[in-house]
Design an enzyme around this catalytic site. Structure first.
Site, PDB file in Angstrom:
ATOM      1  CE  LYS A 162      -3.843   2.280   0.850  1.00 52.22           C
ATOM      2  NZ  LYS A 162      -4.948   2.086  -0.687  1.00 52.22           N
TER       3      LYS A 162
ATOM      4  CG  ASP B 119      -8.713 -16.504   5.690  1.00 48.62           C
ATOM      5  OD1 ASP B 119      -7.817 -17.338   5.551  1.00 48.62           O
ATOM      6  OD2 ASP B 119      -9.157 -16.043   6.296  1.00 48.62           O
TER       7      ASP B 119
ATOM      8  CG  ASP C  59      -4.509 -12.647   8.120  1.00 48.45           C
ATOM      9  OD1 ASP C  59      -5.289 -13.659   8.519  1.00 48.45           O
ATOM     10  OD2 ASP C  59      -5.231 -12.144   9.868  1.00 48.45           O
TER      11      ASP C  59
END
Ligand code: NAD
Length: 364
Positions: free
Chosen positions: A186, A246, A242
């Site tokens: 980012k 997922d 993370d």
């Protein structure tokens, strides 16, 4: 070292062990399988989520295969010891700083994906998530009072060495795959991401045969749905990884199918485990899907022991039983017959014989 843990962990790790024993017999190896307690069962037996003897045996082992930890019995947030603490402590003590999650869609299960078959058919992604730094570990962290009201702070801090080693690992993996790394950050907002990108550019220069793209985490979240087959290796920091891993796991449509590996420095035992939890809702019923754990064992053979043919033999056996229609309840479609955990393990062991590259041919 086998750590079945809690819930379905007990039922699935035994199936992975039986598959490993079968592979050992076929290929002429001898594996030893010491085991130990971790998580809720360890709290019940010893008061600790990671007993000393478990930790020592893990550090002395060649590799650790874990089921899952946790369950409602130990989920009181005010409890002094919680099962997840055992897993975090183990990861820390083993120094595993990179979490690898392969995501691909077995052709027999393509309908299980929530995405259209044409989008997921060629998906073959390796997500590499930094595991021991960033927002989950940075200090200061906690609640405070500001202007008489509650406030809270988390800290995202990365050292150059932490970023460089996980990027190195990602590029090395890409060399053995389709030679493309997507580094996710980012950098338009975060200082830690700007450092990440600087170092990614430096590491990319060391791997001239691997192409490297840099994309922002929000864009990556969209592209994973829009064009998942374009990705090869995705590497990113802890929290972004993370969330993205997922998201990516849903591309395959089934939690019970996805393996993972957590790796530290070369030569150190890694931690291999399915990505799902202890599934307390189905524990003890003998219906859990053991394939994610069996595929984690295949990752262990390939990445830690260098037993590539053996790992491929397991993966082919899993493909074969799925192509033949074997389904546990989580991957069975309405009306399809579901088989038990033990039967799925047995089917994979039988299919190993057919996938074994040294099997006698008809002429022999
Ligand atoms: P979960 O992954 O255990 O279960 C989510 C759903 O998927 C459940 O309906 C479960 O039945 C199903 N499922 C999961 N694995 C399956 C399998 N192999 N075969 C068939 N169905 C399967 O997640 P949860 O319910 O959020 O968590 C349950 C417990 O597991 C909690 O205590 C949580 O803290 C723990 N947990 C542990 C780990 C780990 O050990 N690494 C990871 C995630 C969750």
């Amino acid at each position: 070292m086998l750590l079945p843990g809690d819930g379905i962990g007990q039922e699935i790790v035994i199936e992975a062990r039986l598959v490993l024993e079968h592979v050992a017999k076929l290929f002429g190896h001898v594996f030893a399988f010491p085991d130990g307690l971790i998580g809720g069962c360890a709290i019940d037996a010893t008061g600790s989520a990671l007993p000393e003897d478990t930790l020592k045996a893990c550090l002395d082992s060649d590799a650790v295969l874990l089921g899952a930890v946790g369950g409602p019995k130990w989920s009181d947030p005010k409890a002094p010891v919680r099962p997840e603490q055992g897993l975090l402590a183990l990861r820390k003590a083993m120094g595993v700083y990179a979490n690898l999650r392969p995501v691909s869609v077995c052709s027999a299960l393509i309908d299980a994906s929530p995405l259209r078959p044409d989008r997921v058919r060629d998906v073959d992604i390796m997500i590499v998530r930094e595991l021991t730094g960033g927002l989950y570990f940075g200090q200061p962290q906690g609640q405070e009072t500001i202007d008489g009201g509650r406030a809270a702070v988390d800290t995202m801090r990365y050292k150059e060495s932490e970023i460089r080693r996980v990027l190195h690992l990602a590029f090395e993996l890409a060399e053995g795959r389709r030679k493309k790394v997507t580094s996710v950050d980012k950098a338009n907002v975060l200082a830690s991401s700007r450092l990440w990108r600087e170092i990614a550019v430096e590491v990319a220069a060391e791997f001239p045969t691997v192409s490297c793209e840099h994309i922002l985490v929000d864009a990556c979240a969209m592209y994973l749905i829009q064009r998942p087959a374009d990705f090869d290796v995705i590497v990113t920091e802890n929290m972004f990884g993370d969330i993205l891993s997922d998201e990516a796991s849903m591309i395959s449509g089934s939690l019970g199918m996805l393996p993972s590996a957590s790796l530290g420095n070369p030569g150190q035992p890694g931690l291999y485990e399915p990505i799902h939890g202890s599934a307390p809702d189905i524990a003890g019923k003998g219906i859990a899907n053991p394939l994610a754990t069996i595929l984690s064992a295949a990752m262990l053979l390939r990445l830690r022991l260098g037993l590539v043919a053996e790992a491929t033999c397991i993966e082919s056996a899993v493909e074969r039983v799925l192509a033949e229609g074997a389904r546990t309840a989580d991957i069975a479609r309405p009306g399809e017959l579901a088989i038990s955990t033990a039967d799925m393990g047995k089917r994979v062991r039988e299919a190993l014989e057919a996938s074994y590259p040294g099997r006698p041919t008809a002429q022999q």
